[in-house]
Design a protein around this motif. Structure first.
Motif, PDB file in Angstrom:
ATOM      1  N   MET A 181      31.179  37.601  35.463  1.00 40.60           N
ATOM      2  CA  MET A 181      29.967  37.688  36.278  1.00 40.60           C
ATOM      3  C   MET A 181      29.529  39.150  36.363  1.00 40.60           C
ATOM      4  SD  MET A 181      30.838  35.036  39.417  1.00 40.60           S
ATOM      5  CE  MET A 181      29.208  35.223  40.162  1.00 40.60           C
ATOM      6  N   HIS A 182      28.250  39.355  36.557  1.00 44.10           N
ATOM      7  CA  HIS A 182      27.742  40.708  36.784  1.00 44.10           C
ATOM      8  C   HIS A 182      27.168  40.801  38.191  1.00 44.10           C
ATOM      9  CE1 HIS A 182      23.513  39.465  36.592  1.00 44.10           C
ATOM     10  NE2 HIS A 182      23.851  38.693  35.573  1.00 44.10           N
ATOM     11  N   CYS A 183      27.186  41.995  38.730  1.00 49.15           N
ATOM     12  CA  CYS A 183      26.436  42.251  39.960  1.00 49.15           C
ATOM     13  C   CYS A 183      24.970  42.438  39.568  1.00 49.15           C
ATOM     14  CB  CYS A 183      26.987  43.494  40.664  1.00 49.15           C
ATOM     15  SG  CYS A 183      28.740  43.383  41.098  1.00 49.15           S
ATOM     16  N   TYR A 184      24.129  42.739  40.538  1.00 48.85           N
ATOM     17  CA  TYR A 184      22.707  42.909  40.266  1.00 48.85           C
ATOM     18  C   TYR A 184      22.283  44.359  40.496  1.00 48.85           C
ATOM     19  CZ  TYR A 184      22.314  37.902  39.750  1.00 48.85           C
ATOM     20  OH  TYR A 184      22.458  36.621  39.290  1.00 48.85           O
ATOM     21  N   ALA A 185      21.159  44.718  39.915  1.00 52.96           N
ATOM     22  CA  ALA A 185      20.591  46.036  40.146  1.00 52.96           C
ATOM     23  C   ALA A 185      19.767  46.004  41.433  1.00 52.96           C
ATOM     24  CB  ALA A 185      19.715  46.441  38.960  1.00 52.96           C
ATOM     25  N   PHE A 230      24.224  45.764  47.534  1.00 55.38           N
ATOM     26  CA  PHE A 230      25.573  46.316  47.589  1.00 55.38           C
ATOM     27  C   PHE A 230      26.522  45.383  48.345  1.00 55.38           C
ATOM     28  CE2 PHE A 230      26.100  50.744  45.984  1.00 55.38           C
ATOM     29  CZ  PHE A 230      24.913  50.804  45.275  1.00 55.38           C
ATOM     30  N   HIS A 231      26.012  44.673  49.343  1.00 53.19           N
ATOM     31  CA  HIS A 231      26.834  43.643  49.994  1.00 53.19           C
ATOM     32  C   HIS A 231      27.255  42.582  48.968  1.00 53.19           C
ATOM     33  CE1 HIS A 231      26.377  45.058  54.090  1.00 53.19           C
ATOM     34  NE2 HIS A 231      26.888  43.936  54.590  1.00 53.19           N
ATOM     35  N   LEU A 232      26.306  42.154  48.135  1.00 47.99           N
ATOM     36  CA  LEU A 232      26.618  41.150  47.125  1.00 47.99           C
ATOM     37  C   LEU A 232      27.624  41.691  46.117  1.00 47.99           C
ATOM     38  CD1 LEU A 232      26.278  38.466  45.694  1.00 47.99           C
ATOM     39  CD2 LEU A 232      24.154  39.332  44.668  1.00 47.99           C
ATOM     40  N   ALA A 233      27.440  42.930  45.687  1.00 48.50           N
ATOM     41  CA  ALA A 233      28.375  43.527  44.727  1.00 48.50           C
ATOM     42  C   ALA A 233      29.782  43.594  45.308  1.00 48.50           C
ATOM     43  CB  ALA A 233      27.897  44.920  44.321  1.00 48.50           C
ATOM     44  N   GLN A 234      29.888  44.007  46.557  1.00 48.24           N
ATOM     45  CA  GLN A 234      31.202  44.097  47.183  1.00 48.24           C
ATOM     46  C   GLN A 234      31.835  42.721  47.321  1.00 48.24           C
ATOM     47  OE1 GLN A 234      32.897  46.927  47.726  1.00 48.24           O
ATOM     48  NE2 GLN A 234      34.581  45.531  48.158  1.00 48.24           N
ATOM     49  N   LEU A 235      31.030  41.716  47.640  1.00 49.00           N
ATOM     50  CA  LEU A 235      31.534  40.353  47.750  1.00 49.00           C
ATOM     51  C   LEU A 235      32.083  39.872  46.407  1.00 49.00           C
ATOM     52  CD1 LEU A 235      31.892  37.577  49.146  1.00 49.00           C
ATOM     53  CD2 LEU A 235      29.476  37.120  48.617  1.00 49.00           C
ATOM     54  N   LEU A 236      31.315  40.047  45.340  1.00 50.13           N
ATOM     55  CA  LEU A 236      31.747  39.599  44.025  1.00 50.13           C
ATOM     56  C   LEU A 236      33.012  40.334  43.588  1.00 50.13           C
ATOM     57  CD1 LEU A 236      28.309  39.334  42.168  1.00 50.13           C
ATOM     58  CD2 LEU A 236      29.726  37.453  42.999  1.00 50.13           C
ATOM     59  N   LYS A 237      33.066  41.636  43.811  1.00 51.19           N
ATOM     60  CA  LYS A 237      34.243  42.406  43.406  1.00 51.19           C
ATOM     61  C   LYS A 237      35.473  42.018  44.219  1.00 51.19           C
ATOM     62  CE  LYS A 237      32.170  46.461  43.721  1.00 51.19           C
ATOM     63  NZ  LYS A 237      32.014  47.942  43.655  1.00 51.19           N
ATOM     64  N   SER A 238      35.281  41.686  45.486  1.00 51.75           N
ATOM     65  CA  SER A 238      36.417  41.267  46.311  1.00 51.75           C
ATOM     66  C   SER A 238      36.951  39.916  45.835  1.00 51.75           C
ATOM     67  CB  SER A 238      36.015  41.202  47.789  1.00 51.75           C
ATOM     68  OG  SER A 238      35.119  40.128  48.040  1.00 51.75           O
ATOM     69  N   PHE A 246      40.750  33.274  43.062  1.00 50.22           N
ATOM     70  CA  PHE A 246      39.723  33.267  42.009  1.00 50.22           C
ATOM     71  C   PHE A 246      40.355  33.678  40.679  1.00 50.22           C
ATOM     72  CE2 PHE A 246      37.624  34.064  46.060  1.00 50.22           C
ATOM     73  CZ  PHE A 246      36.579  33.148  46.037  1.00 50.22           C
ATOM     74  N   PRO A 247      41.269  32.864  40.146  1.00 49.08           N
ATOM     75  CA  PRO A 247      41.973  33.241  38.920  1.00 49.08           C
ATOM     76  C   PRO A 247      41.033  33.354  37.726  1.00 49.08           C
ATOM     77  CG  PRO A 247      42.366  30.933  39.451  1.00 49.08           C
ATOM     78  CD  PRO A 247      41.654  31.527  40.640  1.00 49.08           C
ATOM     79  N   GLY A 248      41.206  34.422  36.971  1.00 49.78           N
ATOM     80  CA  GLY A 248      40.426  34.585  35.751  1.00 49.78           C
ATOM     81  C   GLY A 248      38.990  34.991  35.960  1.00 49.78           C
ATOM     82  N   LEU A 249      38.644  35.477  37.143  1.00 49.84           N
ATOM     83  CA  LEU A 249      37.275  35.937  37.405  1.00 49.84           C
ATOM     84  C   LEU A 249      37.199  37.446  37.199  1.00 49.84           C
ATOM     85  CD1 LEU A 249      34.368  35.402  38.440  1.00 49.84           C
ATOM     86  CD2 LEU A 249      35.237  35.815  40.756  1.00 49.84           C
ATOM     87  N   PHE A 250      36.225  37.878  36.425  1.00 54.26           N
ATOM     88  CA  PHE A 250      36.027  39.298  36.144  1.00 54.26           C
ATOM     89  C   PHE A 250      34.580  39.664  36.475  1.00 54.26           C
ATOM     90  CE2 PHE A 250      39.565  37.900  33.654  1.00 54.26           C
ATOM     91  CZ  PHE A 250      40.476  38.948  33.742  1.00 54.26           C
ATOM     92  N   VAL A 251      34.416  40.694  37.265  1.00 53.46           N
ATOM     93  CA  VAL A 251      33.088  41.075  37.746  1.00 53.46           C
ATOM     94  C   VAL A 251      32.760  42.494  37.276  1.00 53.46           C
ATOM     95  CG1 VAL A 251      31.735  41.638  39.805  1.00 53.46           C
ATOM     96  CG2 VAL A 251      33.100  39.539  39.733  1.00 53.46           C
ATOM     97  N   PHE A 252      31.580  42.639  36.688  1.00 51.84           N
ATOM     98  CA  PHE A 252      31.095  43.953  36.258  1.00 51.84           C
ATOM     99  C   PHE A 252      30.120  44.479  37.300  1.00 51.84           C
ATOM    100  CE2 PHE A 252      27.713  46.396  34.112  1.00 51.84           C
ATOM    101  CZ  PHE A 252      28.477  47.489  33.730  1.00 51.84           C
ATOM    102  N   ASP A 253      30.346  45.714  37.745  1.00 50.73           N
ATOM    103  CA  ASP A 253      29.520  46.297  38.802  1.00 50.73           C
ATOM    104  C   ASP A 253      28.265  46.948  38.225  1.00 50.73           C
ATOM    105  OD1 ASP A 253      28.438  47.376  41.044  1.00 50.73           O
ATOM    106  OD2 ASP A 253      30.142  48.638  41.583  1.00 50.73           O
ATOM    107  N   SER A 254      27.203  46.164  38.129  1.00 51.41           N
ATOM    108  CA  SER A 254      25.937  46.661  37.583  1.00 51.41           C
ATOM    109  C   SER A 254      25.325  47.749  38.445  1.00 51.41           C
ATOM    110  CB  SER A 254      24.942  45.504  37.443  1.00 51.41           C
ATOM    111  OG  SER A 254      25.505  44.427  36.746  1.00 51.41           O
TER     112      SER A 254
END
Length: 319
Positions: A181-185, A230-238, A246-254
């Motif tokens: 998954m990616h975060c958003y700009a 940034f709230h969404l990015a922090q949520l996804l990264k957490s 959340f096994p196997g989930l990888f998040v890119f911080d856009s």
């Protein structure tokens, strides 16, 4: 470096389907308008998948396809082609799943009005913005406009949906494969809509009228947008950091990719943005090149790190 080869489920069902076995990495993709192949959207703004590049030849079957892209995470359940290709009989073994989800849900939550159609107040836990009578003290900065109870509702919703998606993955032959998954700009709230109605049921703009309706001072619009993204990015990264849940989930911080901001008040293409919430080709190029490297490192196993003695398996980081 080769661009990601992209096909649709219709291509797989065609008379001369692509030979997926000729590619080193095979990916299944689903998502919102950042992945959409709809011709009107490609003519209007960029598709993030088009800008992904890999050292090894890589293919994606994109279920965002030519129809409407996802407007909400729950739409995954009503996306039969995606579910079939992920879990159905004879489904391929995918090396990974690419997802562009959560952004439309965030925009929809921000657009929730303070009152419903008959003038009754909508509870604070069901919206992301506060009415002026609910604003916190000026010392809180732009957080004074933000509904933390509403954010808790949104975060619980997103976590539940991502967990459900991971459970779908594990019901099929691609069980345990990475989900990317990616975060958003961070968009600039401005009066720049789309050329036609999009998957949010509107031609936009999206954040701009919401912030105006709530009376948020224009000087604070950019900072409020940044706070939400940034709230969404922090949520996804957490979530990605919680490998047990959340096994196997990888998040890119856009959000870490430098982009040219759109000019406040602009009504068309500005900076790296086509309209208020969609990137143009230069914006997609910048994010996709960085995300490609992150994806390929995971596929090649270079994200793996040693695990302390006495534990089974190997651990991994999410960055």
């Amino acid at each position: 470096m080769d661009h990601l080869a992209c096909f649709t489920p219709a291509d797989l069902a065609g008379r001369t389907p692509p030979d997926l076995g000729s590619y080193r990495w095979k990916l299944l993709a689903q998502g919102d308008s950042w992945f959409s192949n709809a011709r009107a959207k490609l003519n209007a703004h960029a598709n993030l998948l088009q800008e992904l590049v890999f050292k090894s030849n890589t293919v994606a079957v994109n279920c965002a396809g030519t129809g409407n892209a996802l407007s909400h995470m729950v739409d995954l359940e009503s996306s039969p082609e995606f579910v079939q290709l992920l879990t159905g009989p004879g489904a391929p073994v995918w090396d990974g799943v690419l997802l562009s989800v959560g952004g439309n849900d965030l925009i929809a939550a921000a657009r929730t009005p303070a009152h419903n159609w008959n003038g009754e107040p909508i509870p604070l836990e069901l919206r992301l913005l506060r009415r002026q009578t609910e604003w916190g003290p000026p010392s809180a900065g732009v957080a004074r406009y933000f509904s933390e109870p509403g954010w808790t509702t949104y975060a619980d919703y997103l976590r539940a949906n991502v967990k459900h998606l991971l459970s779908l993955r594990d019901q099929g032959p691609s069980a345990g494969k990475p989900v990317f998954m990616h975060c958003y700009a961070v968009p600039m709230p401005r009066p720049a809509g789309a050329e036609s109605s999009d998957e949010l049921g509107s031609s936009g703009p999206w954040l701009y009228p919401a912030l105006k309706a709530y009376g948020v001072p224009a000087a604070d619009w950019a900072a409020v947008s940044r706070l939400m993204v940034f709230h969404l990015a922090q949520l996804l990264k957490s979530m990605a950091a919680d490998k047990a849940a959340f096994p196997g989930l990888f998040v890119f911080d856009s959000t870490a990719v430098p982009l040219a901001l759109a000019a406040p008040g602009s009504t068309g293409i500005s900076g790296d943005w086509h309209n208020e919430i969609h990137l143009n080709h230069s914006g997609c190029f910048k994010i996709a090149r960085a995300w490609s490297e992150h994806i390929e490192m995971v596929l090649e196993g270079k994200h793996l790190i040693p695990v302390p003695t006495g534990r089974k398996g190997r651990g991994s980081s999410n960055s």
